[in-house]
Write a protein that holds these residues in place. Sequence first.
Motif, PDB file in Angstrom:
ATOM      1  N   GLY A 146     -79.044 140.231-146.460  1.00 34.82           N
ATOM      2  CA  GLY A 146     -80.114 139.732-145.604  1.00 34.82           C
ATOM      3  C   GLY A 146     -81.345 140.589-145.794  1.00 34.82           C
ATOM      4  N   ASP A 147     -82.451 140.201-145.171  1.00 36.75           N
ATOM      5  CA  ASP A 147     -83.661 141.018-145.280  1.00 36.75           C
ATOM      6  C   ASP A 147     -83.625 142.140-144.235  1.00 36.75           C
ATOM      7  N   ASP A 148     -84.655 142.987-144.238  1.00 40.77           N
ATOM      8  CA  ASP A 148     -84.671 144.138-143.336  1.00 40.77           C
ATOM      9  C   ASP A 148     -84.573 143.712-141.872  1.00 40.77           C
ATOM     10  N   GLU A 149     -85.284 142.650-141.521  1.00 37.96           N
ATOM     11  CA  GLU A 149     -85.265 142.194-140.133  1.00 37.96           C
ATOM     12  C   GLU A 149     -83.869 141.718-139.730  1.00 37.96           C
ATOM     13  N   GLU A 150     -83.210 141.003-140.628  1.00 34.75           N
ATOM     14  CA  GLU A 150     -81.854 140.525-140.337  1.00 34.75           C
ATOM     15  C   GLU A 150     -80.876 141.683-140.234  1.00 34.75           C
ATOM     16  N   LEU A 151     -81.029 142.677-141.113  1.00 32.65           N
ATOM     17  CA  LEU A 151     -80.132 143.837-141.051  1.00 32.65           C
ATOM     18  C   LEU A 151     -80.336 144.613-139.760  1.00 32.65           C
ATOM     19  N   ASP A 152     -81.587 144.855-139.388  1.00 32.97           N
ATOM     20  CA  ASP A 152     -81.853 145.583-138.149  1.00 32.97           C
ATOM     21  C   ASP A 152     -81.325 144.814-136.944  1.00 32.97           C
ATOM     22  N   GLY A 153     -81.482 143.489-136.967  1.00 37.41           N
ATOM     23  CA  GLY A 153     -80.960 142.688-135.865  1.00 37.41           C
ATOM     24  C   GLY A 153     -79.450 142.752-135.773  1.00 37.41           C
ATOM     25  N   LEU A 154     -78.784 142.679-136.924  1.00 41.83           N
ATOM     26  CA  LEU A 154     -77.320 142.762-136.938  1.00 41.83           C
ATOM     27  C   LEU A 154     -76.833 144.102-136.403  1.00 41.83           C
ATOM     28  N   LEU A 155     -77.468 145.190-136.852  1.00 40.26           N
ATOM     29  CA  LEU A 155     -76.990 146.529-136.501  1.00 40.26           C
ATOM     30  C   LEU A 155     -77.468 147.000-135.133  1.00 40.26           C
ATOM     31  N   SER A 156     -78.336 146.227-134.486  1.00 40.41           N
ATOM     32  CA  SER A 156     -78.814 146.622-133.163  1.00 40.41           C
ATOM     33  C   SER A 156     -77.833 146.263-132.057  1.00 40.41           C
ATOM     34  N   THR A 157     -76.828 145.463-132.365  1.00 33.82           N
ATOM     35  CA  THR A 157     -75.839 145.067-131.368  1.00 33.82           C
ATOM     36  C   THR A 157     -74.524 145.783-131.622  1.00 33.82           C
ATOM     37  N   SER A 158     -73.763 145.996-130.557  1.00 33.24           N
ATOM     38  CA  SER A 158     -72.486 146.704-130.661  1.00 33.24           C
ATOM     39  C   SER A 158     -71.348 145.703-130.840  1.00 33.24           C
ATOM     40  N   PRO A 159     -70.521 145.875-131.873  1.00 32.67           N
ATOM     41  CA  PRO A 159     -69.397 144.960-132.079  1.00 32.67           C
ATOM     42  C   PRO A 159     -68.289 145.218-131.062  1.00 32.67           C
ATOM     43  N   GLU A 160     -67.582 144.172-130.706  1.00 34.33           N
ATOM     44  CA  GLU A 160     -66.465 144.300-129.778  1.00 34.33           C
ATOM     45  C   GLU A 160     -65.158 144.451-130.544  1.00 34.33           C
ATOM     46  N   ASP A 161     -64.160 145.059-129.897  1.00 33.27           N
ATOM     47  CA  ASP A 161     -62.827 145.101-130.478  1.00 33.27           C
ATOM     48  C   ASP A 161     -62.290 143.684-130.630  1.00 33.27           C
ATOM     49  N   GLN A 162     -61.620 143.422-131.743  1.00 35.66           N
ATOM     50  CA  GLN A 162     -60.957 142.148-131.965  1.00 35.66           C
ATOM     51  C   GLN A 162     -59.453 142.318-131.716  1.00 35.66           C
ATOM     52  N   PHE A 163     -58.756 141.204-131.634  1.00 32.02           N
ATOM     53  CA  PHE A 163     -57.331 141.251-131.318  1.00 32.02           C
ATOM     54  C   PHE A 163     -56.532 140.462-132.347  1.00 32.02           C
ATOM     55  N   TRP A 164     -56.842 140.702-133.617  1.00 33.46           N
ATOM     56  CA  TRP A 164     -56.105 140.069-134.699  1.00 33.46           C
ATOM     57  C   TRP A 164     -54.795 140.810-134.947  1.00 33.46           C
ATOM     58  N   ARG A 165     -53.915 140.152-135.666  1.00 31.28           N
ATOM     59  CA  ARG A 165     -52.648 140.784-136.056  1.00 31.28           C
ATOM     60  C   ARG A 165     -52.481 140.668-137.572  1.00 31.28           C
ATOM     61  N   PRO A 166     -52.009 141.716-138.204  1.00 30.43           N
ATOM     62  CA  PRO A 166     -51.789 141.625-139.658  1.00 30.43           C
ATOM     63  C   PRO A 166     -50.663 140.637-139.955  1.00 30.43           C
ATOM     64  N   ARG A 167     -50.707 140.047-141.121  1.00 32.04           N
ATOM     65  CA  ARG A 167     -49.654 139.118-141.518  1.00 32.04           C
ATOM     66  C   ARG A 167     -48.815 139.732-142.632  1.00 32.04           C
ATOM     67  N   THR A 168     -47.583 139.304-142.721  1.00 32.23           N
ATOM     68  CA  THR A 168     -46.678 139.779-143.761  1.00 32.23           C
ATOM     69  C   THR A 168     -46.886 138.976-145.035  1.00 32.23           C
ATOM     70  N   VAL A 169     -46.897 139.653-146.162  1.00 32.52           N
ATOM     71  CA  VAL A 169     -47.078 138.989-147.451  1.00 32.52           C
ATOM     72  C   VAL A 169     -45.948 137.999-147.677  1.00 32.52           C
ATOM     73  N   THR A 170     -46.294 136.806-148.145  1.00 30.07           N
ATOM     74  CA  THR A 170     -45.285 135.779-148.425  1.00 30.07           C
ATOM     75  C   THR A 170     -44.566 136.094-149.728  1.00 30.07           C
ATOM     76  N   PRO A 171     -43.360 135.518-149.939  1.00 27.95           N
ATOM     77  CA  PRO A 171     -42.631 135.750-151.203  1.00 27.95           C
ATOM     78  C   PRO A 171     -43.458 135.375-152.430  1.00 27.95           C
ATOM     79  N   ASP A 172     -44.227 134.276-152.354  1.00 25.39           N
ATOM     80  CA  ASP A 172     -45.040 133.882-153.503  1.00 25.39           C
ATOM     81  C   ASP A 172     -46.108 134.923-153.818  1.00 25.39           C
ATOM     82  N   GLU A 173     -46.721 135.486-152.767  1.00 25.48           N
ATOM     83  CA  GLU A 173     -47.723 136.525-152.986  1.00 25.48           C
ATOM     84  C   GLU A 173     -47.089 137.775-153.575  1.00 25.48           C
ATOM     85  N   ALA A 174     -45.898 138.124-153.076  1.00 24.06           N
ATOM     86  CA  ALA A 174     -45.217 139.321-153.573  1.00 24.06           C
ATOM     87  C   ALA A 174     -44.884 139.185-155.056  1.00 24.06           C
ATOM     88  N   GLU A 175     -44.456 137.981-155.491  1.00 23.27           N
ATOM     89  CA  GLU A 175     -44.123 137.772-156.895  1.00 23.27           C
ATOM     90  C   GLU A 175     -45.362 137.837-157.776  1.00 23.27           C
TER      91      GLU A 175
END
Length: 330
Positions: free
Chosen positions: A117-146
């Motif tokens: 993004g441009d400078d204005e977009e970057l400053d706007g993005l970084l001026s706000t505080s991100p919140e904690d998310q509540f995602w969970r990791p997933r286990t690799v599938t057999p096809d991915e492992a192979e």
Amino acid sequence: MTFHAVDAEVALKAGFVDGIGAVESVSRTKKRPDYILLGHHATKTRRRMKIVILECKGTHQPPSFIHGQLARAAVQVEALSVGGNHPPSLMVASHLTQAGITAYVLDPPGDDELWSGDDEELDGLLSTSPEDQFWRPRTVTPDEAEARQAPAGVPSPADETVTEPDLAEELPPGAPQVFDIPEQQRGWFTQILTRAVAATALLFAGNSAAASGYATPRQRGTEDPASQPGLFNLDPAWATSSVATFELPNGILAEGTRHRAPLGRGRVLEVFRGVESHLYRELAEGRIGAYLRDAPTFFGRQATLPGDGSVYSFGRDGTVLVVRVLDGGE
């Protein structure tokens, strides 16, 4: 492009609630990489952010052991995905001997930007505080492992064997986990990583109060004090310390912390760690975008330093480290 190293555990802690505990080396963390390198560069009209996943290994074992280390590293760097794709990665295995250190590096092809993004977009993005998310990791599938393949092309002499494997390097049993950052959360992840960069620089200067403002509640450990990540305690126990403005021989000022410890015979070991004053103010005032733009110029302002036996170290992130021995009266 200037890269900043972010502890992967610290970054992932803000997004995932299962399997992420205190920032320490425990078995469940060994399937994840060590660091996320955040790169920042600019064109005439855009600011671009990219990440490279870094996993580091080291051994005193024969060189043949390196192959297994890099194979394990290949699993760990794939533990993070953004928008369904694995970011570029870098795997380093160091072989330590009395004769020296040899580093074996795997740098698979790949190039992807995290955000632009441009400078204005970057400053706007970084001026706000991100919140904690509540995602969970997933286990690799057999096809991915192979589909996973061990890295090739690493020297593995046939006449060398490993008689005492380094059990600490073994990956825990079970399928690897993947921490998926959703495509629509690229901006959130950019916020998390850039704020971690800012917090790290302020911690280096000894300002843990300002650094804590860049962390999410889960990163600070305020959600669960029992799992405090220990991110904001850097002062060494052996030294007395004080907040100080340090004038470098080339006229540059730095803000930080001065540590002193007695050496005997009236001498004192002094260690100063800080951040160039202008960059320090930008960080303390929450102007991360300005800091990212200005930090590379600091490194180019260095001048010839005196040969007085002192050690001066300057980082591309604006950090300054000075180590010197003084008479007790100074």
